[in-house]
Design an enzyme around this catalytic site. Structure first.
Site, PDB file in Angstrom:
ATOM      1  N   TYR A 258       0.846  -1.189   0.000  1.00  0.00           N
ATOM      2  CA  TYR A 258       0.000   0.000   0.000  1.00  0.00           C
ATOM      3  C   TYR A 258       0.885   1.244   0.000  1.00  0.00           C
ATOM      4  CZ  TYR A 258      -3.974  -3.000   1.407  1.00  0.00           C
ATOM      5  OH  TYR A 258      -4.944  -3.969   1.472  1.00  0.00           O
ATOM      6  N   SER A 259       0.864   1.944  -1.110  1.00  0.00           N
ATOM      7  CA  SER A 259       1.658   3.165  -1.288  1.00  0.00           C
ATOM      8  C   SER A 259       3.137   2.931  -0.998  1.00  0.00           C
ATOM      9  CB  SER A 259       1.115   4.303  -0.405  1.00  0.00           C
ATOM     10  OG  SER A 259      -0.188   4.665  -0.807  1.00  0.00           O
TER      11      SER A 259
END
Length: 351
Positions: free
Chosen positions: A62-63
């Site tokens: 995630y990111s």
């Protein structure tokens, strides 16, 4: 908030948990989900804890790790109040060792997650995808070492097929390795494939379901309607290709049923969609996300009340699809059905 055991484990988790995919906000997918920084994240964590939501789910992918970093900042000083769940195995780079579940990769990923989260242990460590190139015994041996070292407490999988999960559980039993206690799965009123194979597996093997994207990848927010164009600011313009596909007519049939029940109950469409999920077998926790306080508070309204049996039946009918092979004979033919009674969809007594 209601608390449920995570599968056959002793870990109790809230019926709703918070997904930190909106934290950090980097890249074409996660940037479209949200760009919550540490200050905003701390406020969302405050609201969650006040409501009894104690589990927070993230992943290294995630990111590019930014979600774990922001979550770590948001829970600083109150680590003992929360359950931290993170995932690994998906690619974090282009190098040969930047993806998968090899011994080297898992050890590195765990150490990196601990550093980014600012903690000395991960409550639930999940494999984000099945790695067909690494022997299952190597995977489980490494996870066993991480558990014994106190760096990980419980184990789970996400996006595994039934045979992949079952084979892993069999290897764990054969060699005395820790068993997976959770499977993080896509499940929604517009995506009920989980019911064909993974739900019966969960019932049989004691795996609790952690439901991701309970609103069908943003389609059941109450903003999409039959005969209307997609809202200009919908994230689906940028992210639809990355998520589970949904046939338009099927989507509108479900939305029509949700709208009817929303009129009857005075509840918002997302609240009804999540409440329906909370009644399903094996569901330990539904992961809700929010880009802001308003979205979070609306999703919190999914608990504390129950749909009627008639309303559930109407949602079941609107969202149901014919079973794929090899499951359809067990639904349609008496001989098959007699050998396999239907699943019990009676909700928990405390739901």
């Amino acid at each position: 908030m209601e608390y449920r055991r995570l599968g056959a484990s002793g870990l109790k988790v809230p019926a709703l948990s918070f997904g930190a995919g909106t934290f950090g906000g980097k890249g074409p997918v996660f940037g479209a989900w949200g760009t919550t920084d540490a200050r905003e994240a701390r406020r969302l964590v405050d609201i969650c804890l006040d409501a009894g939501i104690t589990m927070f789910d993230t992943a290294d992918v995630y990111s590019g790790g930014a979600s774990e970093e922001v979550l770590g900042e948001a829970i600083k000083g109150r680590r003992d109040q929360v359950i931290v769940s993170t995932k690994t195995s998906l690619p974090m780079g282009d190098g040969p060792g930047d993806a998968g579940s090899s011994r080297s990769r898992l050890i590195t990923a765990c150490e990196d997650a601990l550093r980014r989260l600012g903690t000395d242990h991960i409550d639930l460590f999940q494999l984000h995808a099945f790695d067909a190139g690494t022997p299952i015994e190597e995977v489980l041996s490494t996870l066993d070492d991480l558990v014994r070292a106190g760096k990980v407490r419980y184990l789970g999988v996400s996006n595994f097929s039934g045979w992949q999960t079952m084979k892993s559980l069999a290897v764990a039993e054969r060699y005395g390795r820790p068993r997976y206690v959770a499977q993080q799965v896509y499940y929604s009123l517009v995506g009920r494939d989980y019911e064909w194979e993974l739900m019966p597996l969960g019932l049989d093997q004691g795996l609790g379901a952690l439901v991701w994207s309970p609103l069908g990848w943003g389609r059941l927010t109450g903003r999409i309607r039959r005969g209307r164009p997609l809202p200009a600011d919908s994230r689906l313009h940028d992210t639809a290709a990355y998520g589970p596909p949904v046939d338009d007519e099927h989507l509108y049939r479900v939305i029509d049923a949700l709208d009817e029940i929303a009129q009857e109950t005075g509840r918002a469409v997302p609240q009804i969609a999540i409440n329906w999920l909370l009644r399903r077998p094996t569901v330990s926790s539904v992961i809700i996300g929010a880009r802001n306080e308003e979205q979070l508070r609306q999703n919190l309204g999914a608990v504390g009340w129950s749909l009627t049996a008639d309303q559930v039946a109407r949602l079941d009918a609107a969202s149901g699809k014919p079973a794929p092979y090899p499951y359809f004979p067990y639904e349609r033919q008496e001989g098959f059905a007699r050998l396999n009674p239907p699943l019990d969809f009676t909700p928990p007594a405390d739901a």
